[in-house]
Design an enzyme around this catalytic site. Structure first.
Site, PDB file in Angstrom:
ATOM      1  CG  ASN A   1      -6.002   4.025   2.191  1.00 51.64           C
ATOM      2  OD1 ASN A   1      -5.235   4.614   3.003  1.00 51.64           O
ATOM      3  ND2 ASN A   1      -5.202   3.388   2.080  1.00 51.64           N
TER       4      ASN A   1
ATOM      5  CG  MET B   1       2.066   5.743   8.537  1.00 56.50           C
ATOM      6  SD  MET B   1       1.160   4.711   6.463  1.00 56.50           S
ATOM      7  CE  MET B   1       1.938   3.076   6.334  1.00 56.50           C
ATOM      8  NE  ARG B   2      -1.175   3.609  15.083  1.00 56.92           N
ATOM      9  CZ  ARG B   2       0.550   2.888  15.294  1.00 56.92           C
ATOM     10  NH1 ARG B   2       0.630   1.428  15.215  1.00 56.92           N
ATOM     11  NH2 ARG B   2       1.359   3.982  15.463  1.00 56.92           N
TER      12      ARG B   2
ATOM     13  CG  ASN C   1      -2.170  12.551   0.442  1.00 56.41           C
ATOM     14  OD1 ASN C   1      -2.391  12.659  -0.873  1.00 56.41           O
ATOM     15  ND2 ASN C   1      -0.247  11.764   0.275  1.00 56.41           N
TER      16      ASN C   1
ATOM     17  CG  HIS D   1      -1.693   1.747  -1.929  1.00 57.87           C
ATOM     18  ND1 HIS D   1      -1.560   0.962  -0.196  1.00 57.87           N
ATOM     19  CD2 HIS D   1      -1.036   1.088  -2.556  1.00 57.87           C
ATOM     20  CE1 HIS D   1      -0.533   0.204  -0.302  1.00 57.87           C
ATOM     21  NE2 HIS D   1      -0.243   0.361  -1.901  1.00 57.87           N
TER      22      HIS D   1
HETATM   23  C1  GRF Z   1       1.622   8.894   1.278  1.00 59.26           C
HETATM   24  O1  GRF Z   1       2.187   8.095  -0.100  1.00 59.26           O
HETATM   25  C2  GRF Z   1       0.094   7.832   1.252  1.00 59.26           C
HETATM   26  O2  GRF Z   1      -0.525   7.201  -0.331  1.00 59.26           O
HETATM   27  C3  GRF Z   1       1.334   6.710   1.611  1.00 59.26           C
HETATM   28  O3  GRF Z   1       2.019   7.642   2.686  1.00 59.26           O
HETATM   29  C4  GRF Z   1       2.471   8.478   1.912  1.00 59.26           C
HETATM   30  C5  GRF Z   1       1.850  10.141   3.231  1.00 59.26           C
HETATM   31  O4  GRF Z   1       2.357  10.670   3.260  1.00 59.26           O
HETATM   32  N1  GRF Z   1       0.960   6.189   2.522  1.00 59.26           N
HETATM   33  P1  GRF Z   1       2.179  11.986   2.913  1.00 59.26           P
HETATM   34  O5  GRF Z   1       2.314  12.064   4.851  1.00 59.26           O
HETATM   35  O6  GRF Z   1       0.745  12.197   2.874  1.00 59.26           O
HETATM   36  O7  GRF Z   1       3.040  13.040   2.683  1.00 59.26           O
END
Ligand code: GRF
Length: 203
Positions: A111, A88-89, A19, A113
């Protein structure tokens, strides 16, 4: 003449960073409007560090709990918008408050999700949805607030579970939609900021 200074943004990520890469690449379509000079990551071994390096974007590793340090980095660069992309925080209210925009009524912290919120908040949402046997799932782009995956929704996109889906194929279909929602948001932000900021503010 519209103000031609780009809006400064930052991307936060913890892992693979697909992402983050999608956001960094897409923002480059708008060099006059958006500039993303920095990625914030909490794990030195995350692949997003390598992705940022390949794209020539500064990546700062800031361990858990060092939000003051993150704020300093963002302030130095004049960051106005934060894009959370697999970060992840949970950000503390004091951090979010720094980005509260009274005109918009939200924090300028976005964000992505991987579920149709409010369904399946929290970790491993693709796995949660897949194991729950849902026929339709999806992804949500939302403004961050002090809760976990609870802020005001910006956009959602759904996809069907196919009969022969594995968790991986299910996840991959969702990821493509995650990328699309962030690209659409960047298009909107880039288009709205210098021309019709007030119109954007009313959405
Ligand atoms: C994605 O599915 C995001 O929505 C979730 O963790 C994943 C992260 O993937 N919170 P990346 O690191 O962007 O490849």
């Amino acid at each position: 003449m519209p103000d031609s200074k780009p809006v400064i943004c930052a991307v936060f990520a913890s892992g693979n960073g697909s992402n983050a890469e999608n956001i960094l690449r897409h923002a480059r379509h708008y060099p006059q409007r958006l500039h993303i000079p920095v990625v914030i990551c909490d794990r030195p071994d995350a692949f997003v560090v390598e992705r940022a390096r390949q794209l020539g974007v500064d990546c700062k590793i800031v361990p858990k709990g060092e939000e003051g340090q993150i704020l300093n980095i963002l302030e130095e660069r004049g960051v106005r918008w934060v894009f959370l992309a697999g970060y992840m925080r949970i950000l503390k209210p004091a951090f979010l408050q720094h980005f509260f925009d009274p005109a918009l009524g939200v924090h300028r912290v976005v964000n992505i999700h991987p579920s149709l919120l409010p369904a399946f908040p929290g970790k491993d949402a693709y796995k949660q949805a897949f194991e729950a046997g849902v026929k339709t799932s999806g992804v949500t782009l939302h403004f961050a607030d002090a809760g976990v995956d609870t802020g005001p929704v910006i956009s959602q996109a759904s996809f069907e579970r196919l009969p022969d889906d594995t968790l991986e194929s299910f996840r991959q279909r969702g990821m493509e939609l995650e990328y699309k929602l962030y690209r659409d948001f960047i298009d909107y932000l880039a288009g709205a900021w210098n021309t019709e900021e007030k119109k954007w503010a009313r959405h």
